[in-house]
Design a protein around this motif. Structure first.
Motif, mmCIF file in Angstrom:
data_model
loop_
_atom_site.group_PDB
_atom_site.id
_atom_site.type_symbol
_atom_site.label_atom_id
_atom_site.label_comp_id
_atom_site.label_asym_id
_atom_site.label_seq_id
_atom_site.Cartn_x
_atom_site.Cartn_y
_atom_site.Cartn_z
ATOM 1 N N ALA A 374 49.810 39.322 36.475
ATOM 2 C CA ALA A 374 48.185 39.064 36.236
ATOM 3 C C ALA A 374 47.583 39.448 37.646
ATOM 4 O O ALA A 374 48.050 38.858 38.634
ATOM 5 N N LEU A 375 46.410 40.126 37.634
ATOM 6 C CA LEU A 375 45.824 40.542 38.968
ATOM 7 C C LEU A 375 44.623 39.669 38.816
ATOM 8 O O LEU A 375 44.452 38.827 40.045
ATOM 9 N N PHE A 376 43.820 39.475 37.976
ATOM 10 C CA PHE A 376 42.802 39.014 37.818
ATOM 11 C C PHE A 376 41.921 38.816 36.439
ATOM 12 O O PHE A 376 42.640 39.237 35.722
ATOM 13 N N GLN A 377 41.030 37.511 36.240
ATOM 14 C CA GLN A 377 40.653 37.424 34.947
ATOM 15 C C GLN A 377 38.971 37.416 35.040
ATOM 16 O O GLN A 377 38.665 36.820 36.179
ATOM 17 N N LEU A 378 38.283 38.111 34.461
ATOM 18 C CA LEU A 378 36.907 38.051 34.169
ATOM 19 C C LEU A 378 36.339 37.347 32.821
ATOM 20 O O LEU A 378 37.078 37.284 32.085
ATOM 21 N N ASN A 379 35.246 36.581 33.084
ATOM 22 C CA ASN A 379 34.676 36.008 31.794
ATOM 23 C C ASN A 379 33.415 37.052 31.798
ATOM 24 O O ASN A 379 32.460 37.008 32.553
ATOM 25 N N GLU A 380 33.351 37.830 30.661
ATOM 26 C CA GLU A 380 32.469 38.625 30.368
ATOM 27 C C GLU A 380 31.571 38.382 29.011
ATOM 28 O O GLU A 380 32.190 37.480 28.175
ATOM 29 N N VAL A 381 30.146 38.668 29.139
ATOM 30 C CA VAL A 381 29.510 38.651 27.958
ATOM 31 C C VAL A 381 28.997 40.070 27.648
ATOM 32 O O VAL A 381 28.381 40.739 28.237
ATOM 33 N N LEU A 382 29.657 40.383 26.460
ATOM 34 C CA LEU A 382 29.006 41.698 25.839
ATOM 35 C C LEU A 382 27.793 41.655 24.812
ATOM 36 O O LEU A 382 27.954 40.989 23.860
ATOM 37 N N THR A 383 26.660 42.346 25.039
ATOM 38 C CA THR A 383 25.655 42.350 24.344
ATOM 39 C C THR A 383 25.838 43.874 23.507
ATOM 40 O O THR A 383 25.720 44.789 24.164
ATOM 41 N N SER A 411 41.743 35.124 40.632
ATOM 42 C CA SER A 411 42.432 36.103 41.094
ATOM 43 C C SER A 411 43.740 35.891 41.896
ATOM 44 O O SER A 411 43.572 34.780 42.318
ATOM 45 N N SER A 412 44.563 36.618 41.554
ATOM 46 C CA SER A 412 45.817 36.348 42.272
ATOM 47 C C SER A 412 46.028 36.698 43.845
ATOM 48 O O SER A 412 46.813 36.258 44.421
ATOM 49 N N VAL A 413 45.013 37.236 44.131
ATOM 50 C CA VAL A 413 44.916 37.798 45.805
ATOM 51 C C VAL A 413 43.830 37.329 46.392
ATOM 52 O O VAL A 413 43.633 36.414 46.869
ATOM 53 N N HIS A 414 42.600 38.178 46.302
ATOM 54 C CA HIS A 414 41.258 37.697 46.839
ATOM 55 C C HIS A 414 39.979 37.729 45.814
ATOM 56 O O HIS A 414 40.296 38.377 44.827
ATOM 57 N N THR A 415 39.386 37.251 46.239
ATOM 58 C CA THR A 415 38.023 37.229 45.247
ATOM 59 C C THR A 415 37.156 38.386 45.733
ATOM 60 O O THR A 415 37.217 38.992 46.772
ATOM 61 N N PHE A 416 36.389 38.733 44.645
ATOM 62 C CA PHE A 416 35.417 40.048 44.852
ATOM 63 C C PHE A 416 34.367 39.611 43.837
ATOM 64 O O PHE A 416 34.283 38.994 43.029
ATOM 65 N N GLU A 417 33.341 40.499 44.107
ATOM 66 C CA GLU A 417 32.169 40.492 43.147
ATOM 67 C C GLU A 417 32.395 41.474 41.931
ATOM 68 O O GLU A 417 32.639 42.663 41.849
ATOM 69 N N ALA A 418 32.399 40.812 40.826
ATOM 70 C CA ALA A 418 32.665 41.247 39.652
ATOM 71 C C ALA A 418 31.748 42.223 39.221
ATOM 72 O O ALA A 418 32.237 43.461 38.331
ATOM 73 N N SER A 419 30.694 42.540 39.713
ATOM 74 C CA SER A 419 29.527 43.581 39.353
ATOM 75 C C SER A 419 30.124 44.968 39.640
ATOM 76 O O SER A 419 29.582 45.933 39.216
ATOM 77 N N ARG A 420 31.017 44.887 40.625
ATOM 78 C CA ARG A 420 31.316 46.181 41.063
ATOM 79 C C ARG A 420 32.371 47.025 40.124
ATOM 80 O O ARG A 420 32.659 48.108 40.235
ATOM 81 N N LEU A 421 32.810 46.150 39.346
ATOM 82 C CA LEU A 421 33.641 46.639 38.059
ATOM 83 C C LEU A 421 32.799 46.954 36.809
ATOM 84 O O LEU A 421 33.299 47.380 35.807
ATOM 85 N N GLU A 422 31.585 46.828 36.936
ATOM 86 C CA GLU A 422 30.815 46.753 35.800
ATOM 87 C C GLU A 422 30.742 47.851 34.921
ATOM 88 O O GLU A 422 30.955 48.342 33.698
ATOM 89 N N GLU A 423 30.439 49.116 35.754
ATOM 90 C CA GLU A 423 30.351 50.626 35.233
ATOM 91 C C GLU A 423 31.397 50.921 34.632
ATOM 92 O O GLU A 423 31.713 51.777 33.547
#
Length: 473
Positions: A374-383, A411-423
């Motif tokens: 496991a690298l990280f987990q996201l809580n996402e809302v899909l509209t 996250s298993s390592v470092h935190t980051f801003e989830a919006s960078r993965l959005e696209e």
């Protein structure tokens, strides 16, 4: 038992539909009187109902003119009577019955007035010998009540039936005028017993069609929706109104009881010569609830499920959030595990349908002969946007991703801003998840079957907390 049935009919007779709020969560069907007339007319075409009327009306030794009938000993027309010669009128049969013209009138608070206008062709042997052919116009008038059967289906009940004999024509043969009056009397006596069963047979066919309202509609392999009447049928001068409940069952037949939020629907008025079905928000929520609890909305996304131009590797992820990878080498495949833990939220308003899905997305890297890391987990809302299209039996949904918003849960390592993965994540979900959802949603939103009304070509209107389908009669 009979007292209970007639009590229901009496209660129904005191009620009539009105415009305003639909306070229940049921499906509201308004069936125009033209559809009822059409169904009655169709029941008479090509079926056995009219054929059953054809046959013997009288003969010398039986029936109305037989030994116990009008010609019997001491009878008005018997031997020694005024028209004793009518004994020679024999073998009168109904050989032809013109397809009746159906005339129907809805009577608020009373029932349905059903008239069948037909022409009867009679053949027999005349008193002076030779073939006798007669034609008579007949109007069958009946009063019908609308109630609810013990099974919970709408049912039509014949309360009164009579026939009105119109013009009688002598097509061939010889029949003295006095005897024509005798024939008229005979037909007045005979036709109600012959033609009123036609009405009963028609109502039997109609009740089978109305009984189909109480149908079990499958939700794919996941379960089914059973439609039942929530209240007694109501009637106006233009349409019959049915308030229909939907009961959801699992594939094993267990009742699934989702919360029924109080979301009144302002039902739009029905135009004349149209039928209307109002599908409530609750039914949409129920279908998505069945899909969610069964796990049908979950997915594991592997590189095989996305096109090559949407990379699902640690190399691409490193370019977006390098701090999330730790010491993982580039070029490794990724696995996305999407799980939906809550029932999606459906919104119907302002001519738009949308669905909101709250999902957890675990991003993992496969390990040879081991559990993916496991690298990280996201809580996402899909509209999601929902395009609706009716068919004869259901509302079909086609979903597309409008936007995605979320945050990093762990996250298993470092935190980051989830919006960078959005696209990137939106591209992955559009390619892999939307196609899976649209296959799952082929179960559609079921519609109750009422008479033979086909809503496949209906006008569709999305209003507050409901979808209205309207079809011309």
């Amino acid at each position: 038992m009979m007292l209970g049935v007639w009590s229901l009919l009496l209660l129904w007779g005191l009620a009539s539909p009105c415009e305003g709020l639909l306070e229940t969560v049921g499906t509201l069907a308004r069936i125009d009187k033209d559809e009822l007339s059409k169904a009655i007319q169709n029941s008479l075409v090509g079926g056995p109902i009219l054929q059953n009327v054809l046959g013997t009306v009288t003969s010398v030794n039986q029936g109305l003119l037989g030994s116990r009938g009008l010609l019997g000993g001491g009878g008005l027309l018997g031997y020694g009577g005024v028209f004793s010669v009518v004994q020679e009128l024999s073998g009168v049969k109904i050989e032809e019955l013109t397809l009746p013209e159906v005339s129907l009138k809805l009577l608020p608070g009373l029932g349905v007035q059903l008239n069948l206008h037909t022409k009867v062709g009679l053949h027999g042997s005349g008193p002076l010998g030779g073939l006798l052919q007669l034609a008579a116009e007949v109007n069958v008038s009946s009063r019908v009540a609308l109630g609810m059967s013990s099974r919970g289906t709408p049912t039509l009940v014949l309360k009164r039936c009579s026939t009105l004999l119109g013009h009688i024509s002598l097509l061939s043969g010889l029949l003295p005028a006095p005897l024509l009056a005798v024939v008229q009397q005979m037909l007045f006596k005979v036709l109600p017993d012959l033609l009123c069963p036609v009405v009963d047979s028609v109502l039997g066919v109609m009740n089978e069609l109305l009984g189909a309202t109480l149908s079990l509609v499958p939700l794919g392999t996941l379960g089914s929706v059973e439609f039942t009447l929530a209240t007694l049928p109501l009637i106006s001068n233009q349409y019959i109104e049915l308030n229909i409940n939907s009961i959801v069952k699992s594939a094993a037949g267990d009742l699934i009881d989702f919360p029924k939020p109080h979301v009144p629907v302002k039902v739009p008025p029905k135009q004349d010569h149209t039928s209307q079905v109002t599908v409530p928000l609750y039914l949409f929520n129920t279908v998505f609830g069945v899909l969610q609890t069964s796990g049908a909305l979950d997915i594991d996304i592997t590189p095989e499920l996305v096109p090559s131009n949407i990379p699902l590797t640690t190399t691409h992820l490193a370019a977006l959030v390098p701090e999330a990878l730790g010491k993982l080498p580039p070029g490794q495949h990724l696995l996305l595990s999407l799980r939906v833990k809550e029932v999606p939220t459906v919104t119907l308003q302002n001519k738009k349908a949308s669905i909101s899905i709250a999902a957890t997305i675990h991003v993992l890297s496969p390990v040879p002969q081991g559990t993916p890391a496991a690298l990280f987990q996201l809580n996402e809302v899909l509209t999601l946007n929902a395009q609706l299209a009716p068919s004869a039996t259901k509302l079909h949904l086609s979903l597309s991703l409008e936007r995605l918003s979320g945050k990093l849960a762990s996250s298993s390592v470092h935190t980051f801003e989830a919006s960078r993965l959005e696209e990137w994540l939106s591209s992955v979900l559009r390619a892999a998840y939307m196609s899976k959802l649209n296959v799952v949603l082929e179960v559609g939103i079921p519609l109750p079957k009422i008479l033979n009304v086909n809503f496949s070509n209906s006008a569709l209107d999305i209003i507050e907390n409901a979808v209205v389908l309207t079809v011309a009669s």
